[in-house]
Each structure stands twice: as C-alpha cells, then as structure tokens.
Design a protein around this motif. Structure first.
Motif, PDB file in Angstrom:
ATOM      1  N   TYR A  90       0.810  -1.217   0.000  1.00 38.64           N
ATOM      2  CA  TYR A  90       0.000   0.000   0.000  1.00 38.64           C
ATOM      3  C   TYR A  90       0.839   1.261   0.000  1.00 38.64           C
ATOM      4  O   TYR A  90       0.449   2.254  -0.601  1.00 38.64           O
ATOM      5  CB  TYR A  90      -1.040  -0.041   1.118  1.00 38.64           C
ATOM      6  N   LEU A  91       1.978   1.212   0.637  1.00 37.94           N
ATOM      7  CA  LEU A  91       2.854   2.388   0.569  1.00 37.94           C
ATOM      8  C   LEU A  91       3.263   2.612  -0.884  1.00 37.94           C
ATOM      9  O   LEU A  91       3.288   3.734  -1.370  1.00 37.94           O
ATOM     10  CB  LEU A  91       4.095   2.200   1.444  1.00 37.94           C
ATOM     11  N   GLU A  92       3.581   1.512  -1.559  1.00 39.32           N
ATOM     12  CA  GLU A  92       3.979   1.628  -2.966  1.00 39.32           C
ATOM     13  C   GLU A  92       2.827   2.174  -3.817  1.00 39.32           C
ATOM     14  O   GLU A  92       3.031   3.042  -4.647  1.00 39.32           O
ATOM     15  CB  GLU A  92       4.429   0.274  -3.538  1.00 39.32           C
ATOM     16  N   SER A  93       1.617   1.643  -3.590  1.00 41.26           N
ATOM     17  CA  SER A  93       0.532   2.146  -4.439  1.00 41.26           C
ATOM     18  C   SER A  93       0.183   3.586  -4.112  1.00 41.26           C
ATOM     19  O   SER A  93      -0.180   4.343  -4.989  1.00 41.26           O
ATOM     20  CB  SER A  93      -0.707   1.259  -4.417  1.00 41.26           C
ATOM     21  N   MET A  94       0.340   3.960  -2.825  1.00 41.77           N
ATOM     22  CA  MET A  94       0.085   5.362  -2.473  1.00 41.77           C
ATOM     23  C   MET A  94       1.083   6.275  -3.167  1.00 41.77           C
ATOM     24  O   MET A  94       0.730   7.336  -3.665  1.00 41.77           O
ATOM     25  CB  MET A  94       0.223   5.549  -0.969  1.00 41.77           C
ATOM     26  N   SER A  95       2.325   5.849  -3.218  1.00 43.92           N
ATOM     27  CA  SER A  95       3.340   6.724  -3.802  1.00 43.92           C
ATOM     28  C   SER A  95       3.103   6.881  -5.297  1.00 43.92           C
ATOM     29  O   SER A  95       3.504   7.864  -5.899  1.00 43.92           O
ATOM     30  CB  SER A  95       4.741   6.186  -3.532  1.00 43.92           C
ATOM     31  N   LYS A  96       2.409   5.917  -5.893  1.00 45.50           N
ATOM     32  CA  LYS A  96       2.104   6.034  -7.316  1.00 45.50           C
ATOM     33  C   LYS A  96       0.962   7.015  -7.577  1.00 45.50           C
ATOM     34  O   LYS A  96       0.758   7.443  -8.692  1.00 45.50           O
ATOM     35  CB  LYS A  96       1.697   4.658  -7.870  1.00 45.50           C
ATOM     36  N   MET A  97       0.201   7.294  -6.525  1.00 47.28           N
ATOM     37  CA  MET A  97      -0.971   8.134  -6.730  1.00 47.28           C
ATOM     38  C   MET A  97      -0.676   9.627  -6.740  1.00 47.28           C
ATOM     39  O   MET A  97      -1.566  10.430  -6.945  1.00 47.28           O
ATOM     40  CB  MET A  97      -2.031   7.821  -5.678  1.00 47.28           C
ATOM     41  N   GLY A  98       0.562   9.994  -6.503  1.00 45.12           N
ATOM     42  CA  GLY A  98       0.887  11.417  -6.523  1.00 45.12           C
ATOM     43  C   GLY A  98       1.214  11.885  -5.123  1.00 45.12           C
ATOM     44  O   GLY A  98       1.290  11.086  -4.198  1.00 45.12           O
ATOM     45  N   PRO A  99       1.416  13.198  -4.957  1.00 43.67           N
ATOM     46  CA  PRO A  99       1.809  13.719  -3.647  1.00 43.67           C
ATOM     47  C   PRO A  99       0.825  13.255  -2.580  1.00 43.67           C
ATOM     48  O   PRO A  99      -0.378  13.479  -2.695  1.00 43.67           O
ATOM     49  CB  PRO A  99       1.736  15.231  -3.825  1.00 43.67           C
ATOM     50  N   LEU A 100       1.370  12.626  -1.561  1.00 41.61           N
ATOM     51  CA  LEU A 100       0.518  12.009  -0.559  1.00 41.61           C
ATOM     52  C   LEU A 100      -0.316  13.027   0.202  1.00 41.61           C
ATOM     53  O   LEU A 100      -1.490  12.789   0.492  1.00 41.61           O
ATOM     54  CB  LEU A 100       1.390  11.201   0.407  1.00 41.61           C
ATOM     55  N   SER A 101       0.298  14.171   0.496  1.00 41.32           N
ATOM     56  CA  SER A 101      -0.433  15.171   1.272  1.00 41.32           C
ATOM     57  C   SER A 101      -1.716  15.544   0.534  1.00 41.32           C
ATOM     58  O   SER A 101      -2.778  15.688   1.124  1.00 41.32           O
ATOM     59  CB  SER A 101       0.438  16.408   1.475  1.00 41.32           C
ATOM     60  N   LYS A 102      -1.599  15.628  -0.773  1.00 36.30           N
ATOM     61  CA  LYS A 102      -2.761  15.992  -1.581  1.00 36.30           C
ATOM     62  C   LYS A 102      -3.788  14.857  -1.557  1.00 36.30           C
ATOM     63  O   LYS A 102      -4.975  15.086  -1.353  1.00 36.30           O
ATOM     64  CB  LYS A 102      -2.301  16.268  -3.017  1.00 36.30           C
ATOM     65  N   VAL A 103      -3.271  13.669  -1.731  1.00 35.46           N
ATOM     66  CA  VAL A 103      -4.166  12.514  -1.726  1.00 35.46           C
ATOM     67  C   VAL A 103      -4.946  12.458  -0.412  1.00 35.46           C
ATOM     68  O   VAL A 103      -6.159  12.296  -0.399  1.00 35.46           O
ATOM     69  CB  VAL A 103      -3.368  11.204  -1.917  1.00 35.46           C
ATOM     70  N   LEU A 104      -4.225  12.647   0.680  1.00 26.78           N
ATOM     71  CA  LEU A 104      -4.862  12.526   1.992  1.00 26.78           C
ATOM     72  C   LEU A 104      -5.939  13.580   2.216  1.00 26.78           C
ATOM     73  O   LEU A 104      -6.973  13.304   2.792  1.00 26.78           O
ATOM     74  CB  LEU A 104      -3.809  12.594   3.101  1.00 26.78           C
ATOM     75  N   THR A 105      -5.708  14.804   1.736  1.00 21.99           N
ATOM     76  CA  THR A 105      -6.712  15.847   1.968  1.00 21.99           C
ATOM     77  C   THR A 105      -7.978  15.586   1.163  1.00 21.99           C
ATOM     78  O   THR A 105      -9.025  16.105   1.475  1.00 21.99           O
ATOM     79  CB  THR A 105      -6.182  17.244   1.584  1.00 21.99           C
ATOM     80  N   MET A 106      -7.850  14.787   0.134  1.00 20.22           N
ATOM     81  CA  MET A 106      -9.025  14.513  -0.683  1.00 20.22           C
ATOM     82  C   MET A 106      -9.900  13.404  -0.107  1.00 20.22           C
ATOM     83  O   MET A 106     -10.994  13.167  -0.574  1.00 20.22           O
ATOM     84  CB  MET A 106      -8.609  14.123  -2.102  1.00 20.22           C
ATOM     85  N   LEU A 107      -9.360  12.714   0.886  1.00 18.05           N
ATOM     86  CA  LEU A 107     -10.095  11.557   1.383  1.00 18.05           C
ATOM     87  C   LEU A 107     -11.253  11.965   2.265  1.00 18.05           C
ATOM     88  O   LEU A 107     -11.114  12.819   3.123  1.00 18.05           O
ATOM     89  CB  LEU A 107      -9.155  10.645   2.183  1.00 18.05           C
TER      90      LEU A 107
END
Ligand SMILES: Nc1nc2c(ncn2[C@@H]2O[C@H](COP(=O)(O)OP(=O)(O)O)[C@@H](O)[C@H]2O)c(=O)[nH]1
Ligand SMILES: [Mg+2]
Length: 442
Positions: free
Chosen positions: A334-351
C-alpha cells in the motif's frame, strides 16, 4: 484512408469530453450514452445492439463504484472501451496460427465482389511473411477471368496457384492434393460468388465443403453492406461451417461498424480486415487493439492499466478486511501504491474519511512514506510476513542496511501496527471500509 474515420472521430470527441469532466452525474451519463449511441447508429450498428450496449454502459456508469484511486471519468472510459470490445467479439483471441507440420486447408466463401479473390492472395501473403508455405486454388469457374486474376496475384506474391479443371469441387480437391505434394502447409481455396440464383451458389459451396473437408471456412464480407453482413453470414452458415470472417473494404466505408459488429455477433471470429486494394492492406483483427486505436488515446493503455491495478489492490484490500490479516507485505504494497498516486499530502486531503484517521498517520506522511519504503527494502521476506520476528538485533541490522536510524525502524513498525489495528476494526465493521478510504483518492 483511415479505417472507420467517422466513428473514430465521434468516439474520440466523446472520450475528450468525458476526460474533461470533474465528475459524472446522471445527466452527464445520459448525454454520454446518447452520443455513444448516435455514433454507433451512424456507423450502421444494429439498433438493438446499440440500445443494449447503451443500457449496459448507463447501468455500469451509474451503479458501479470505481475502484479506489480511479476517477469516475477514467472509469467511464474503461467501461466504454470494455463494451465496445465486447461488441466486436470480446477478449478471446481472433488470430489463427495453424501448425506448420501439417496442411491447413482454408475455404473462402462469399458473394461476388466481396473481395474473395483479393483476400485469398492477401491471406496467403500474410502467412508467407510469417514463415508458412502457402498455396492457392482457383475454384471459381463462373466469373470470366477469375482464374487468371488469382494466377496473377499468386505470381505477385510468389505462391503456387492450382487452376486446372472445370468442376469447382474437383478443382478444390485436386488442387489441395497437388499443393500438399508441393510442400505447402496452408492452402487457400477461392470460390465463386455469383450464380443465376442464390440457391445454386449455396449448393455449390455445400458440395465443395463436403468433398474438401476444410479446416477452416472463411466468410468474406464487404464492410460497405454494414449490418446486412448478418444476413449474408446466416445464408452461408446454412451450408458451411463458417468459423472465420474477413471483413473487407473497411477503408472508406462509413458502415464498417455495422459490418464488424454483425460479423462478431455470428459467433465466428473476425480474423482479418481488408483496408485497401494492395496485397499488404490486410490486418489481423484484435478487438482490443482495434478499439484502442479507434479511441485514439495515446494514454489509453496506461489508463486501463491504472484501473486494473486499482481493481487488484481493491481486491487485496477486501481480502485483508475479510481475513483481518495485514502483514508488512501488505503495508509495503500500500505504501507503494500510495506513492504512485501522486503527492501524498494531496491525496490525503481529498479523502472523505481522513478525520477518522489518527493524526499520527497523516502527520509528515510524505517524508515518512519515502523513509519507510527504503527501510522495508532492507527487511527479509520472512520478517515482512511475520513482523513479530523483528527483535532489537534485527532492528539494528535493518537500520544499518537501509541507512536509517533504529528509531525510524521502530516508528515504521509502530505505524504498521496502528494500521493493522485499524484493519482489525474494519473487519468488525466492514461498512467503514469506504468511509475510511485510507487507500483511495477521489
Ligand atoms: N478498397 C478496398 N478494395 C478492396 C478490398 N478488398 C478487395 N477490394 C476490391 O474489391 C474488388 C473486388 O474484389 P475481388 O477480390 O475480385 O472480389 P471477389 O469477386 O469476391 O473475388 C476489387 O476491385 C478489389 O481490389 C479492400 O479491403 N479495400
Ligand atoms: Mg473472385
């Protein structure tokens, strides 16, 4: 001339429109389905097939939840791609690779002018370029000059042509025998396409088929007849076991979509498409690559890949939730797939469910993510599968191996344990999965 130009350009502008939408609502889905249906009807696809496809697309776009991390618009492209591929015969392979150590006999049937004689030579040339020894048999005794036409084409590609005799079934049988002796491993038998009446043509085909017992019967249909290809296929199927189809003249035919979908609906495989008058203007047909090309999206493959990956990771997620088992291997995945999704901070704020995550998980997540990935690489598979093995001396070894401090290794383990506990809770409350959305952007 490009193949299915009209349909291609309508579909491309539709795809463009979809990928420009921030989100898809019911109204937009309605518009998309409408445009899709119009484009297919203009290409002469049968109205019932169009409606069925439209309904399926509408249902899937409204009811299916895209896998985590996949925007709805990308998923819509994938759904439309899937349904178009299914319309043209689906995922099963269309190509036929006969064994080279025995003779493969191909009988071509079809109406006069459909492109049989030309296609016979094209198919022979196609297989010759792939190492087969092809031969041709001229069994059209009705059309003046038909034998001569095939003899000339044979000379052009360097394939032997058998043409002696005046009874079609006799020519076919004798031709195959002679070409077998000459060492051919694929023989293509060209036949007549016009009789005084349809029945006598079909009788002749039935007779040749009985005598010849070909390995493969090909129907050659002209794309310009559109969905009428169905009726033609049905007529010939009554007298011969049509298992393969070549659709000719797709270059410049506005009705090609109709011909292809009608041909696919017969259950036979569309092995080749004719895209011009030249010998080389024959393409092996594969629904997937054909539709990709028609949709003309350079990044379509990566989009499809992304959706597939997300579907797999979603499945794993579900498995973890069902079993409650969550190891460092899953954590790493999951860390690997998260890193593929783009900047994590951005991903997290969208959740949607970020508020329900402990602040520790989100804090400094970006930096941690990088560190953790490095540290995980220094662990053995055994340690990842069974993290309880990781004692103080192992922590020291992992730290040295990854160039990080032992505290950081401990932090990773703590973070992992936090997540594992979350997973255990999830198991108890599966409904929370979506709300939490730990691994999903969107
Ligand atoms: N543009 C185009 N013309 C084709 C194609 N295949 C065949 N033709 C043409 O269609 C005409 C009829 O072809 P022919 O092979 O004689 O048909 P047959 O009567 O079924 O044997 C010829 O002028 C061919 O050049 C194709 O894929 N594209
Ligand atoms: Mg002919």
């Amino acid at each position: 001339m490009p193949v299915l130009e009209g349909l291609g350009s309508s579909l491309r502008s539709l795809m463009d429109k979809i990928t420009r939408q921030p989100d898809l609502n019911e109204k937009l889905v309605g518009e998309i389905v409408n445009e899709l249906e119009k484009a297919l009807i203009r290409a002469d696809v049968n109205i019932y097939n169009v409606k069925a496809l439209g309904e399926e697309v509408r249902k899937r776009l409204l009811e299916e939840e895209p896998p985590s991390g996949v925007p709805r618009r990308d998923y819509a492209v994938k759904v439309i791609y899937d349904q178009l591929v299914a319309l043209l015969g689906g995922e099963r392979s269309q190509l036929s690779w006969p064994e080279k150590d025995r003779l493969h006999v191909v009988l071509l049937v079809g109406l006069q002018g459909s492109g049989k004689t030309t296609t016979a030579a094209k198919i022979a040339s196609f297989y010759m370029r792939r190492g087969y020894r092809a031969g041709l048999v001229a069994a059209d005794t009705h059309r003046p000059g038909a034998k001569e036409q095939l003899i000339q084409l044979g000379a052009k590609i360097g394939a032997p042509v058998y043409s002696r005799g005046d009874k079609p079934d006799e020519i076919a049988r004798a031709g195959v025998e002679e070409l077998r002796k000459a060492g051919c491993n694929i023989v293509i038998v060209d036949t007549a396409g016009r009789h005084k009446e349809e029945k006598s043509l079909l009788d002749e085909m039935a007779q040749i088929q009985t005598k010849l017992k070909p390995d493969e019967v090909y129907l050659v249909v002209d794309a310009t007849i559109g969905q009428q290809a169905k009726a033609q296929a049905e007529a010939f199927s009554k007298v011969a076991k049509v298992g393969s189809i070549a659709v000719t003249k797709l270059d410049g035919s506005a009705k090609g979509g109709g011909a292809l979908s009608a041909a696919a609906a017969t259950g036979a495989r569309i092995r080749f498409i004719g895209v011009g008058e030249g010998i080389d203007d024959l393409e092996a047909f594969e629904p997937r690559s054909f539709i990709s090309r028609l949709l003309g999206m350079g990044d379509l493959q990566s989009l499809l890949e992304k959706v597939k990956e997300a579907q797999i990771s979603e499945k794993q997620m579900q498995e973890i939730v069902t079993t409650g088992r969550f190891t460092l291997v899953d954590f790493e995945y999951y860390l690997e797939s998260m890193s593929k999704m783009g900047p994590l901070s951005k991903v997290l704020t969208m959740l949607p469910g970020v508020a329900s995550l402990p602040s520790e998980v989100t804090k400094g997540a970006e930096d941690d993510l990088k560190k953790f990935r490095v540290i995980l690489k220094s662990m053995t598979r055994k340690e990842k599968v069974d993290p309880s093995l990781i004692n103080a001396s192992r922590i020291r070894r992992i730290a040295i191996g990854s160039g990080r401090r032992p505290e950081e290794v401990r932090m990773l383990i703590k973070r992992y344990e936090l997540m594992r506990n979350q997973m255990k809770q999830l198991k108890r409350n599966r409904a929370m999965l979506r709300k939490l959305g730990v691994f999903g952007a969107q």
